[in-house]
Design a protein around this motif. Structure first.
Motif, mmCIF file in Angstrom:
data_model
loop_
_atom_site.group_PDB
_atom_site.id
_atom_site.type_symbol
_atom_site.label_atom_id
_atom_site.label_comp_id
_atom_site.label_asym_id
_atom_site.label_seq_id
_atom_site.Cartn_x
_atom_site.Cartn_y
_atom_site.Cartn_z
ATOM 1 N N TYR A 49 1.500 6.815 2.750
ATOM 2 C CA TYR A 49 1.554 5.855 1.653
ATOM 3 C C TYR A 49 2.768 4.939 1.765
ATOM 4 C CZ TYR A 49 -2.068 8.701 -0.506
ATOM 5 O OH TYR A 49 -3.232 9.379 -0.766
ATOM 6 N N SER A 50 3.096 4.566 2.986
ATOM 7 C CA SER A 50 4.231 3.679 3.218
ATOM 8 C C SER A 50 3.808 2.550 4.143
ATOM 9 C CB SER A 50 5.386 4.467 3.857
ATOM 10 O OG SER A 50 6.451 3.621 4.191
ATOM 11 N N PHE A 51 4.350 1.361 3.906
ATOM 12 C CA PHE A 51 4.035 0.259 4.818
ATOM 13 C C PHE A 51 5.108 0.123 5.907
ATOM 14 C CE2 PHE A 51 5.540 -1.250 0.691
ATOM 15 C CZ PHE A 51 6.746 -1.832 1.019
ATOM 16 N N TYR B 212 0.944 3.438 -4.322
ATOM 17 C CA TYR B 212 -0.460 3.146 -4.029
ATOM 18 C C TYR B 212 -1.320 3.806 -5.109
ATOM 19 C CZ TYR B 212 0.243 1.459 0.800
ATOM 20 O OH TYR B 212 0.593 0.738 1.909
ATOM 21 N N PHE C 265 -1.251 -4.060 -1.608
ATOM 22 C CA PHE C 265 -0.995 -3.379 -0.335
ATOM 23 C C PHE C 265 -2.188 -3.522 0.612
ATOM 24 C CE2 PHE C 265 1.365 -0.412 -3.319
ATOM 25 C CZ PHE C 265 2.621 -0.899 -2.991
ATOM 26 N N ARG D 231 -7.734 -4.670 1.122
ATOM 27 C CA ARG D 231 -6.525 -4.459 0.332
ATOM 28 C C ARG D 231 -6.726 -3.330 -0.670
ATOM 29 N NH1 ARG D 231 -2.370 -7.210 2.402
ATOM 30 N NH2 ARG D 231 -1.388 -7.334 0.343
ATOM 31 N N THR D 232 -5.612 -2.839 -1.228
ATOM 32 C CA THR D 232 -5.683 -1.829 -2.269
ATOM 33 C C THR D 232 -4.631 -2.117 -3.327
ATOM 34 O OG1 THR D 232 -5.847 0.552 -2.673
ATOM 35 C CG2 THR D 232 -4.071 -0.163 -1.245
ATOM 36 N N GLY E 274 -1.676 -1.350 -6.393
ATOM 37 C CA GLY E 274 -0.477 -0.566 -6.652
ATOM 38 C C GLY E 274 -0.349 -0.305 -8.141
#
Length: 200
Positions: free
Chosen positions: A42-44, A140, A165, A173-174, A176
């Protein structure tokens, strides 16, 4: 007015956990955790492997030097092991506002109460010493465990950022989820609640 001295080495601690400023030398302390499966799901950003983790930590330190963020390494005093990392980010003195982010702990430290101790120290320092009026957090929308953890320390859900995100599967996309805790909430109610949870 928020007053944050980025040149000072703040150490936040209680009987369970110590948070101290993140250093490049912490690569060796955190590498095994950074290599755990799913730690960066869950990190970009990706800190897996020594090269990536070194770049991640150097970037965090650069942000501190630029007076934008203040990263910590987390040490579990009970287990006598390094547990992960967290940081104040989006530090905005003009708004007396801070965001907490880049939070990751090794599998062995999740569900142990360590996170609640970290949040207590971070909230207390930001609100009662630094003069923050608001601390924001986010996740997320799929990260229900993290969202639940934020709510359990007193954060209130306040909205959705649509399509903020890249989707976890790389397609589209999703969303946040935004959460926050305010100084008045902390001082009048949430601090006492969290203290009770720490004693359980």
């Amino acid at each position: 007015m928020l007053h944050f001295d980025f040149s000072k080495n703040y150490i936040l601690e209680d009987d369970v956990v110590q948070l101290r400023p993140l250093k490049v030398e912490d690569v060796s302390h955190l590498l095994d955790i950074a290599n755990e499966p799913g730690i960066w799901e869950y990190s970009f950003v990706n800190g897996e492997g020594e090269e990536n983790l070194t770049a991640y930590i150097k970037s965090a330190i650069d942000q501190r030097n630029a007076k934008k963020e203040y990263p910590f390494v987390v040490y579990d005093k009970i287990k006598k092991q390094y547990a992960g990392s967290t940081r104040y980010c989006e530090i905005t003195p003009a708004l007396s506002a801070i965001r907490l982010g880049y939070i990751w702990y090794g599998k062995a430290f999740r569900g142990t109460g360590l996170n609640k101790h970290c949040k207590y120290l971070l909230f207390q320092f930001a609100f009662e010493t630094m003069g923050a009026e608001r601390i924001g957090m986010g996740a997320y929308i799929e990260n229900t465990i993290s969202i639940g953890a934020m709510k359990s320390v007193g954060c209130k859900e306040e909205g959705i950022l649509r399509g903020i995100f890249p989707a976890l599967d790389g397609k589209g996309r999703t969303d946040g989820v935004l959460l926050s805790i305010l100084k008045d909430e902390w001082l009048t109610e949430e601090k006492i609640k969290l203290q009770a949870k720490l004693r359980q």
